[in-house]
Design an enzyme around this catalytic site. Sequence first.
Site, PDB file in Angstrom:
ATOM      1  N   ARG A  61      -5.956   4.408  -4.886  1.00 36.72           N
ATOM      2  CA  ARG A  61      -5.193   3.591  -3.934  1.00 36.72           C
ATOM      3  C   ARG A  61      -3.694   3.739  -4.172  1.00 36.72           C
ATOM      4  NH1 ARG A  61      -4.522  -2.706  -3.900  1.00 36.72           N
ATOM      5  NH2 ARG A  61      -3.907  -3.108  -1.756  1.00 36.72           N
ATOM      6  N   HIS A  65      -0.990   4.984  -1.412  1.00 40.99           N
ATOM      7  CA  HIS A  65       0.161   4.178  -1.017  1.00 40.99           C
ATOM      8  C   HIS A  65       1.468   4.899  -1.291  1.00 40.99           C
ATOM      9  CE1 HIS A  65      -1.796  -0.083  -0.768  1.00 40.99           C
ATOM     10  NE2 HIS A  65      -2.559   0.855  -0.230  1.00 40.99           N
ATOM     11  N   VAL A  69       4.634   6.663   1.927  1.00 38.55           N
ATOM     12  CA  VAL A  69       6.019   6.196   1.991  1.00 38.55           C
ATOM     13  C   VAL A  69       6.917   7.242   1.329  1.00 38.55           C
ATOM     14  CG1 VAL A  69       7.624   4.340   1.452  1.00 38.55           C
ATOM     15  CG2 VAL A  69       5.214   3.817   1.838  1.00 38.55           C
ATOM     16  N   GLY A  71       6.587  10.307   1.202  1.00 42.17           N
ATOM     17  CA  GLY A  71       5.854  11.405   0.614  1.00 42.17           C
ATOM     18  C   GLY A  71       5.400  11.133  -0.804  1.00 42.17           C
ATOM     19  N   GLU A  86       9.052  -0.524  -3.368  1.00 39.31           N
ATOM     20  CA  GLU A  86       7.711  -0.460  -2.790  1.00 39.31           C
ATOM     21  C   GLU A  86       6.697  -1.267  -3.601  1.00 39.31           C
ATOM     22  OE1 GLU A  86       6.411   3.622  -2.233  1.00 39.31           O
ATOM     23  OE2 GLU A  86       8.487   4.232  -1.917  1.00 39.31           O
ATOM     24  N   ASN A  92       1.195  -3.563  -1.966  1.00 45.50           N
ATOM     25  CA  ASN A  92       1.142  -3.040  -3.333  1.00 45.50           C
ATOM     26  C   ASN A  92       1.028  -4.112  -4.416  1.00 45.50           C
ATOM     27  OD1 ASN A  92       1.338  -0.329  -2.556  1.00 45.50           O
ATOM     28  ND2 ASN A  92       3.563  -0.483  -2.387  1.00 45.50           N
ATOM     29  N   HIS A 172     -13.220   3.746  -0.383  1.00 46.72           N
ATOM     30  CA  HIS A 172     -13.704   2.361  -0.438  1.00 46.72           C
ATOM     31  C   HIS A 172     -15.122   2.277  -0.992  1.00 46.72           C
ATOM     32  CE1 HIS A 172     -10.682   0.868   2.858  1.00 46.72           C
ATOM     33  NE2 HIS A 172     -10.096   1.241   1.735  1.00 46.72           N
ATOM     34  N   THR A 173     -15.694   3.401  -1.342  1.00 47.80           N
ATOM     35  CA  THR A 173     -17.007   3.389  -1.977  1.00 47.80           C
ATOM     36  C   THR A 173     -16.943   2.845  -3.397  1.00 47.80           C
ATOM     37  OG1 THR A 173     -18.968   4.719  -2.443  1.00 47.80           O
ATOM     38  CG2 THR A 173     -16.860   5.731  -2.928  1.00 47.80           C
TER      39      THR A 173
END
Length: 307
Positions: A61, A65, A69, A71, A86, A92, A172-173
């Site tokens: 994740r 994320h 933003v 790159g 960020e 975040n 999301h697994t």
Amino acid sequence: MRNPNHYFKVLILCILAVASTHAQLQLGFYTKSCPKAEQIIANFVHEHIHNAPSLAAPLIRMHFHDCFVRGCDGSVLLNSTTKQAEKDAPPNLTVRGFDFIDRVKSLVEAECPGVGGPYWKVPTGRRDGVISNLVEARSQIPAPFHNITVLQKLFQDQGLGLKDLVLLSGAHTIGISLCTSFSNRLYNFTGKGDQDPSLDSAYAKNLKTFKCKNINDNTTMVEMDPGSRKTFDLSYYNQVSKRRGLFESDAALLNNPVTKSLVIQLLQGSLENFYAEFAASIERMGQIKVKTGSEGEIRKHCAFVNS
């Protein structure tokens, strides 16, 4: 994802914002300049991952994320200074794993100052960003409440397509989520105290009865892929196909003929195929707006721009 080698790959993918004196990325960039880098990371992971077995999902994740933003430049790792970075943006605030990365980074720096290592099979030679902006993170990171139109636009903005959207959603697994990330689907979907009709009613009842007992529950954690959150498999897509995706963004995959077809194709294919496709998509994401040559810098500490 219980195999330490899987954690090793994910960690490499997130940790090493790497140095370059060239203008292009290339495979094996650090074979000569820091040949022990990967082994240093592998040794640390094998020694410590048993104390943090749930870090795989947060690290994926974090990488996601970061790339959305400015790159893939490690800007999500920077701490806020005079301006909010960020890291402190709402999407975040629940990202974990920064300390783990800092600890490994310090070991790599001690071995090869200013040098990092490869990400999966992605060419290396990228540099760290020096700008990290909370506002950009809020507007550019896909959210759990986004519909298919918004998701497609956000992915297109990064040069990614609908196939990448479906594959990267497969992360999301593994992992968990706070109730507040989806409780509106259970209690107040349209602002009238109603339930999201796209969510399987039996699943919704189970969530309200045993998990998220009110809309403001901001402490209870729920598995994103019930019964399979520690195994990187195809179960997530099975849940989505049964209208049991936890987030609106999961349910959105059934609201477009292309993404719906891709979900079905993945379920009909093999686990090995999913692994290969997911890795290829992660590699594409890992090349979003990379900085090379004289762009950015090589941070000595992940959370601070060099003084």
